[in-house]
Enzyme design. Structure first.
Site, short mmCIF file in Angstrom:
data_model
loop_
_atom_site.label_atom_id
_atom_site.label_comp_id
_atom_site.label_asym_id
_atom_site.label_seq_id
_atom_site.Cartn_x
_atom_site.Cartn_y
_atom_site.Cartn_z
N ASP A 43 -7.11 8.91 -1.21
CA ASP A 43 -7.80 7.69 -0.78
C ASP A 43 -8.83 8.07 0.27
O ASP A 43 -8.49 8.73 1.26
CB ASP A 43 -6.81 6.68 -0.19
CG ASP A 43 -6.00 5.97 -1.27
OD1 ASP A 43 -6.25 6.19 -2.46
OD2 ASP A 43 -5.10 5.19 -0.89
N ARG B 23 -12.38 0.88 -4.91
CA ARG B 23 -11.67 -0.39 -4.79
C ARG B 23 -12.22 -1.14 -3.59
O ARG B 23 -12.15 -0.66 -2.46
CB ARG B 23 -10.17 -0.14 -4.64
CG ARG B 23 -9.57 0.53 -5.89
CD ARG B 23 -8.29 1.24 -5.57
NE ARG B 23 -8.50 2.23 -4.51
CZ ARG B 23 -7.50 2.83 -3.85
NH1 ARG B 23 -6.26 2.54 -4.13
NH2 ARG B 23 -7.77 3.72 -2.91
N GLU C 157 -5.35 8.94 2.81
CA GLU C 157 -4.03 9.02 2.19
C GLU C 157 -4.05 10.01 1.03
O GLU C 157 -5.06 10.16 0.34
CB GLU C 157 -3.67 7.62 1.64
CG GLU C 157 -2.22 7.29 1.74
CD GLU C 157 -1.88 5.98 1.04
OE1 GLU C 157 -0.67 5.75 0.90
OE2 GLU C 157 -2.77 5.22 0.63
N LYS D 121 -0.23 0.95 10.16
CA LYS D 121 0.43 0.99 8.85
C LYS D 121 1.84 1.55 8.96
O LYS D 121 2.07 2.49 9.73
CB LYS D 121 -0.33 1.87 7.86
CG LYS D 121 -1.71 2.30 8.22
CD LYS D 121 -2.33 3.19 7.17
CE LYS D 121 -3.82 3.35 7.45
NZ LYS D 121 -4.51 4.20 6.50
N ARG E 42 -7.66 -4.81 3.20
CA ARG E 42 -6.94 -3.95 2.26
C ARG E 42 -7.62 -3.97 0.89
O ARG E 42 -7.86 -5.02 0.32
CB ARG E 42 -5.49 -4.41 2.15
CG ARG E 42 -4.76 -4.34 3.49
CD ARG E 42 -3.43 -5.04 3.41
NE ARG E 42 -3.56 -6.42 2.96
CZ ARG E 42 -2.55 -7.14 2.49
NH1 ARG E 42 -1.35 -6.63 2.38
NH2 ARG E 42 -2.76 -8.39 2.13
N ASN F 234 -1.90 10.39 -2.20
CA ASN F 234 -0.86 9.73 -3.01
C ASN F 234 -0.29 10.70 -4.02
O ASN F 234 -1.03 11.27 -4.83
CB ASN F 234 -1.45 8.51 -3.73
CG ASN F 234 -1.83 7.41 -2.74
OD1 ASN F 234 -0.99 6.63 -2.31
ND2 ASN F 234 -3.09 7.40 -2.33
N LYS G 165 1.11 9.32 3.76
CA LYS G 165 0.21 9.12 4.89
C LYS G 165 0.22 10.34 5.83
O LYS G 165 -0.82 10.78 6.29
CB LYS G 165 0.59 7.86 5.64
CG LYS G 165 0.50 6.65 4.71
CD LYS G 165 0.12 5.39 5.39
CE LYS G 165 -0.22 4.33 4.37
NZ LYS G 165 0.80 4.16 3.30
N ARG H 238 -10.59 6.02 -4.74
CA ARG H 238 -9.44 6.77 -5.23
C ARG H 238 -9.98 7.94 -6.06
O ARG H 238 -10.61 7.73 -7.09
CB ARG H 238 -8.56 5.84 -6.09
CG ARG H 238 -7.52 6.51 -6.98
CD ARG H 238 -6.50 7.34 -6.24
NE ARG H 238 -5.78 6.64 -5.19
CZ ARG H 238 -4.65 5.95 -5.39
NH1 ARG H 238 -4.14 5.85 -6.60
NH2 ARG H 238 -4.06 5.38 -4.37
#
Ligand SMILES: Nc1ncnc2c1ncn2[C@@H]1O[C@H](COP(=O)(O)OP(=O)(O)O)[C@@H](O)[C@H]1O
Ligand SMILES: [Mg+2]
Length: 316
Positions: A270, A222, A278, A158, A230, A280, A122, A208
């Site tokens: 993300d 997503r 984000e 978060k 979420r 990842n 993050k 993503r």
């Protein structure tokens, strides 16, 4: 070639969903040997890093996995090490990355252990504030409430060490639970947490974007359940095919040089409403869904890349 996968116990793997399984299947099809171990199986003897691991064969049907006997391998003799342990980034994970420093320059490591230590998923996005939603990272509860007011009364809070949507909550100025939520996420003002402006476009999905050495492999979208913000697959988000927009290509072009500098080769960005939320890096997933949408095995691209990249290392 021989590839070591530092990962969770095999009982945690979901064969038809997990990206690591897709890597192993694609590598096996290309004639490579898979060696499985957990972070605790790495060790150093007289300055040389080793893994106690088992050869692994995967198959499409039950029981999916077939292990050979334990073997000890010096990591410098291995062609590539894939670190595919799911978050959280805990002490065992930290030590694994430090042990892997031992083979720096001798073996391809995906992702680079120093990069993994430096890149909180993050906080890393915070290097690019012009690409992200308005964001505050703090333990100061009053500062959080002032920020939420500032961004229009709606935010998202978060934990910095969360994944899969865990602990991510909506924060509304007028919610009588707001104070309790902030107390929980900041450990009553003793721990930093991330607060972001709420992006209404999240109902359209959290994209993503999978990257390999700074280049786009493809993307999946997503979409959250109607009753959740979420989008994570883990908490019931549904996956749909998608394209990468020109703006998202710009986002990738902006952060790619930094990713390359940090040795972060296989990465999942993300993006919500064309804003980066984000980066990842520990064990990004999504390759099986992407392959399904594209009608070809994207994991094979990653393995082909690793084959070429691995030949660039000096074996001592
Ligand atoms: N700023 C935001 N606005 C709206 N929804 C958000 C925001 N940030 C995160 N979310 C929602 O919460 C989910 C999880 O957040 P994320 O930051 O990706 O953490 P995690 O590591 O748990 O995946 C996202 O997939 C998205 O659906
Ligand atoms: Mg996420």
């Amino acid at each position: 070639m021989r590839f070591v996968y530092v990962m969770d116990p095999i009982s945690r793997v979901i064969p038809h969903k997990d990206t690591t399984f897709a890597f192993q299947r694609a590598a096996q099809a290309r004639g490579h040997v898979a060696l499985h171990c957990e972070p605790k199986d790495l060790y150093v003897l007289e300055g040389k890093a080793f893994a106690r691991c088992r050869p692994l064969r995967v198959s499409e049907d039950l029981p999916y996995f077939d292990f050979g006997d334990y073997e000890d391998h010096r990591l410098a003799d291995i062609d590539a090490v894939f670190i595919r342990k799911d978050p959280p980034f805990d002490q065992a994970y930290l030590y694994a990355t430090l042990v892997l420093e031992n083979v720096r320059g001798e073996t391809l490591i995906v992702n680079d252990p120093r990069g993994l230590r430096d890149a909180n998923e993050k906080l890393y996005a915070m290097h690019f504030p012009e690409l992200t939603p308005k964001t505050l990272v703090t333990s100061d509860r009053d500062r959080i409430f002032a920020f939420v007011k500032d961004v229009g009364g709606k935010g998202v809070i978060k934990p910095l060490d969360g994944a899969g949507g865990s602990g991510v909550m909506m924060l509304r100025q007028d919610d009588t639970n707001a104070r309790s939520i902030v107390d929980t996420l900041t450990g009553e003002g003793s721990r930093i947490a991330m607060v972001q402006e709420f992006l209404p476009l999240v109902t359209k999905g959290d994209k993503r974007v999978l990257l390999l050495e700074g280049k786009i492999l493809g993307a999946i979208n997503r979409v959250p359940r109607k009753d959740d913000i979420r989008s994570n697959i883990h908490v019931g988000g549904s996956v749909e095919p998608t394209e990468v927009t020109p703006r998202e290509r710009q986002i990738v072009a902006t952060i790619a040089p930094r990713l390359l500098r940090d040795g972060l080769f296989f990465v999942g960005l993300d993006v919500i409403g064309e804003r980066l939320t984000e980066v990842n890096v520990t064990s990004p997933t999504g390759i099986q869904e992407l392959s399904h949408h594209l009608g070809r095995d994207v994991a094979a691209d990653v393995i082909a890349w690793a084959e070429t990249k691995a030949t660039g290392f000096e074996k001592r």
